[in-house]
Design a protein around this motif. Structure first.
Motif, short mmCIF file in Angstrom:
data_model
loop_
_atom_site.label_atom_id
_atom_site.label_comp_id
_atom_site.label_asym_id
_atom_site.label_seq_id
_atom_site.Cartn_x
_atom_site.Cartn_y
_atom_site.Cartn_z
N ALA A 295 14.10 -26.74 40.58
CA ALA A 295 14.15 -26.98 42.02
C ALA A 295 15.34 -27.89 42.32
CB ALA A 295 12.87 -27.63 42.50
N ASN A 296 16.27 -27.42 43.12
CA ASN A 296 17.47 -28.20 43.38
C ASN A 296 17.86 -28.12 44.86
OD1 ASN A 296 19.67 -29.81 42.93
ND2 ASN A 296 20.98 -28.15 42.15
N PRO A 297 17.17 -28.95 45.69
CA PRO A 297 16.14 -29.92 45.32
C PRO A 297 14.75 -29.35 45.52
CG PRO A 297 16.79 -30.32 47.57
CD PRO A 297 17.61 -29.13 47.09
N ASP A 298 13.75 -30.09 45.04
CA ASP A 298 12.36 -29.80 45.37
C ASP A 298 12.18 -30.08 46.86
OD1 ASP A 298 9.52 -30.84 45.89
OD2 ASP A 298 9.29 -30.01 43.88
N LYS A 299 11.55 -29.15 47.59
CA LYS A 299 11.47 -29.25 49.04
C LYS A 299 10.58 -30.40 49.52
CE LYS A 299 11.39 -25.53 51.63
NZ LYS A 299 12.72 -25.57 52.25
N THR A 300 9.70 -30.87 48.69
CA THR A 300 8.86 -32.01 49.05
C THR A 300 9.50 -33.32 48.62
OG1 THR A 300 6.86 -30.66 48.82
CG2 THR A 300 6.58 -33.04 48.85
N LEU A 301 9.99 -33.37 47.39
CA LEU A 301 10.52 -34.61 46.83
C LEU A 301 11.95 -34.89 47.26
CD1 LEU A 301 9.09 -34.28 43.22
CD2 LEU A 301 8.14 -35.61 45.11
N GLY A 302 12.70 -33.83 47.55
CA GLY A 302 14.08 -34.00 47.98
C GLY A 302 15.05 -34.31 46.88
N VAL A 303 14.64 -34.14 45.62
CA VAL A 303 15.51 -34.40 44.47
C VAL A 303 15.38 -33.23 43.50
CG1 VAL A 303 15.38 -36.91 44.67
CG2 VAL A 303 13.69 -35.68 43.28
N PRO A 304 16.37 -33.03 42.62
CA PRO A 304 16.25 -31.95 41.62
C PRO A 304 15.13 -32.24 40.62
CG PRO A 304 18.53 -32.69 41.84
CD PRO A 304 17.69 -33.69 42.56
N VAL A 305 14.36 -31.22 40.30
CA VAL A 305 13.28 -31.34 39.32
C VAL A 305 13.21 -30.07 38.50
CG1 VAL A 305 10.83 -31.81 38.92
CG2 VAL A 305 11.93 -32.73 40.97
N ARG A 306 13.12 -30.22 37.19
CA ARG A 306 12.84 -29.09 36.30
C ARG A 306 11.34 -29.07 36.06
NH1 ARG A 306 14.72 -30.43 31.40
NH2 ARG A 306 14.60 -28.31 30.60
N TRP A 307 10.70 -28.00 36.53
CA TRP A 307 9.26 -27.89 36.40
C TRP A 307 8.86 -26.95 35.27
CZ3 TRP A 307 6.27 -31.26 38.62
CH2 TRP A 307 6.61 -31.83 39.86
N ALA A 308 7.92 -27.40 34.45
CA ALA A 308 7.19 -26.51 33.54
C ALA A 308 5.87 -26.17 34.22
CB ALA A 308 6.99 -27.20 32.20
N TYR A 309 4.90 -25.69 33.45
CA TYR A 309 3.63 -25.23 34.02
C TYR A 309 2.61 -26.37 34.03
CZ TYR A 309 5.74 -20.64 33.56
OH TYR A 309 6.59 -19.57 33.67
N GLY A 310 2.81 -27.32 34.95
CA GLY A 310 1.94 -28.48 35.03
C GLY A 310 2.60 -29.77 34.59
N PHE A 311 3.86 -29.69 34.18
CA PHE A 311 4.64 -30.84 33.72
C PHE A 311 6.00 -30.81 34.41
CE2 PHE A 311 1.88 -29.47 30.31
CZ PHE A 311 1.42 -30.62 29.70
#
Length: 379
Positions: A295-311
Motif C-alpha cells: 500500500a503506497n500509501p495505505d488509505k487509512t494510515l497515510g503511509v506506505p505499508v507492506r502487508w502480509a496476511y495478518g502481519f
C-alpha cells in the motif's frame, strides 16, 4: 512465574557489548519519560537473551512493572487472530480465496459479496471504521458485531484499495472463526495455540482474576521544547476498563506479557513448533507472512505499508521493527505503545510493550532505536 533465565549471548551469536547497549537504551527511554513502564523480551535462535522490565504499571498506585505484569497490546493482537484463520485453512476448513459470504451469507449485504477472506486479512474490504452505534459496551456481543459488519458499505471497491481496518478487522475475523469452527475465537486461540504451546500469559478475553495484573495505559504526547508531556487523548481510559479486558476483540485487546508474545514468534520462526509441540505446518506460516500487497500509501494510515496476511512486514527507514530489519521480518505494532516481530533471517523474536501511548513520530523513534540496537547485536 519468574523471568526467563538469559543465556550466554555468545552461545546464540549475540555481541555481549552490543546487548548491553540495548539494556542501556531500554533504561534510558524510561528515564527520559517516554513511558511509565515497559517490558522487553528478545529470543535468538529459540533461546532467551533478554527478559527485562522497568517502571510502574499504574501511575495512580505506583505499582511496579514485573516480569508477570500483563499489557493490553492493542493491534499487536492481530497476528494471533490471523493465525486462527490460517490454522483453519491448514485444516481444510476454509480457503483464503473463499468469499466471506460462503460461511457468513449475511456479510454479502451492501456490496460486499466479492470480499474474500484474504481481503479481510489484508485490509482490502473497504470498511475500515464504524458503525457509530457499535460502541465498546457492545464489543462483547458477537451478534451485534456481526450485524455491525453486515450493514457496512465499502468506501471503495472491495479488493482494489488497501486501508487499515483498526477494529473492524477483528470483528470480521472473530465471526469467521466462530462460524467455521463452532468456537468463539478466545476459546479457539486458547485450545489450538496457547495451551498446547504452554503460553500461559496471553489472553483474548481476560478472566477477572487477572485484572489487577494489567498495566494501565497512559496518554503521552510530545510538546514543543519538551521530550514528553502527558496530554489528553480521547478514549485512552476506555482501554483500562475491565469490561474491555473481558471481551474478545482480536484486532486490539489481546492481553499478555512480552515473554508470551516473544515465545509466540519463536514458534512462528521455528516453522510452527515450540518446545517439541507442533501447532502449524511451515508452509502455513510461509504463506501467512508472505507479502500480499504494498500500500503506497495505505488509505487509512497515510503511509506506505507492506502487508502480509495478518502481519505487516519489515525493511526500510521508519519501520517499527527497526530501520535495520530485513524485508522478511513480520509482526505488528499497536496504538503508539507496543510492538512484536520475528526476523527469519536473523532468527530473532522480539516483544517491546509499554504503557505510554505516544504520537506516531515519537513512538516510531523509540521503537526504531531499541529494535536497531537489538538487530545490531545479532552476529
Amino acid at each position: 512465574m519468574v523471568a526467563l533465565p538469559e543465556v550466554d549471548p555468545r552461545s546464540v551469536e549475540m555481541d555481549p557489548d552490543a546487548l548491553a547497549r540495548v539494556v542501556a537504551i531500554f533504561e534510558a527511554q524510561h528515564a527520559e519519560g517516554l513511558h511509565p513502564g515497559a517490558q522487553l523480551c528478545v529470543f535468538r535462535h529459540g533461546r532467551c537473551v533478554l527478559d527485562r522490565h522497568i517502571g510502574v504499571a499504574r501511575r495512580e498506585t505506583g505499582e511496579p512493572v514485573t516480569a508477570e505484569t500483563l499489557f493490553l497490546v492493542f493491534s499487536a493482537s492481530k497476528p494471533f487472530g490471523a493465525m486462527c484463520i490460517h490454522k483453519l485453512a491448514e485444516a481444510g476448513e476454509l480457503s483464503l480465496d473463499d468469499p466471506v459470504a460462503r460461511y457468513w451469507p449475511e456479510f454479502a449485504a451492501n456490496g460486499k459479496q466479492a470480499a474474500t477472506i484474504a481481503h479481510v486479512l489484508t485490509h482490502r474490504v473497504g470498511i475500515p471504521l464504524g458503525p457509530r452505534w457499535f460502541t465498546p459496551d457492545l464489543w462483547g456481543d458477537y451478534a451485534a458485531g456481526a450485524r455491525a459488519m453486515e450493514e457496512r458499505v465499502p468506501r471503495w471497491p472491495v479488493g482494489e484499495e488497501v486501508g487499515y481496518h483498526p477494529l473492524n478487522w477483528g470483528w470480521m475475523v472473530r465471526e469467521l472463526v466462530r462460524r467455521v469452527s463452532g468456537r468463539k475465537i478466545g476459546q479457539y486461540l486458547r485450545e489450538e495455540f496457547l495451551q498446547p504451546l504452554g503460553i500461559r500469559e496471553a489472553f483474548l478475553g481476560l478472566p477477572a482474576e487477572y485484572d489487577q495484573r494489567v498495566a494501565h495505559h497512559h496518554a503521552l504526547m510530545p510538546e514543543a521544547g519538551a521530550d514528553s508531556a502527558e496530554a489528553v487523548v480521547p478514549g485512552i481510559e476506555l482501554w483500562n476498563r475491565p469490561e474491555v479486558y473481558r471481551c474478545e476483540a482480536p484486532a486490539a485487546n489481546l492481553i499478555a506479557t512480552a515473554r508470551a508474545l516473544a515465545r509466540f514468534y519463536v514458534m512462528l520462526l521455528n516453522g510452527g513448533e515450540l518446545a517439541g509441540v507442533r501447532v502449524l505446518q511451515p508452509e502455513t506460516i510461509r504463506r501467512a507472512t508472505s507479502e500480499a500487497v504494498f500500500a503506497n500509501p495505505d488509505k487509512t494510515l497515510g503511509v506506505p505499508v507492506r502487508w502480509a496476511y495478518g502481519f505487516h512486514l519489515g525493511g526500510g527507514a521508519g519501520n517499527p521493527f527497526g530501520s535495520l530489519s530485513s524485508p522478511s521480518t513480520f509482526g505488528h505494532s499497536g496504538h503508539g505503545s507496543t510492538v512484536a516481530w520475528g526476523d527469519p533471517q536473523r532468527g530473532a523474536a522480539y516483544a517491546y510493550l509499554t504503557n505510554g501511548v505516544r504520537d506516531r513520530a515519537s513512538n516510531t523513534h523509540r521503537q526504531v532505536a531499541l529494535a536497531d540496537a537489538v538487530l545490531s547485536a545479532c552476529r
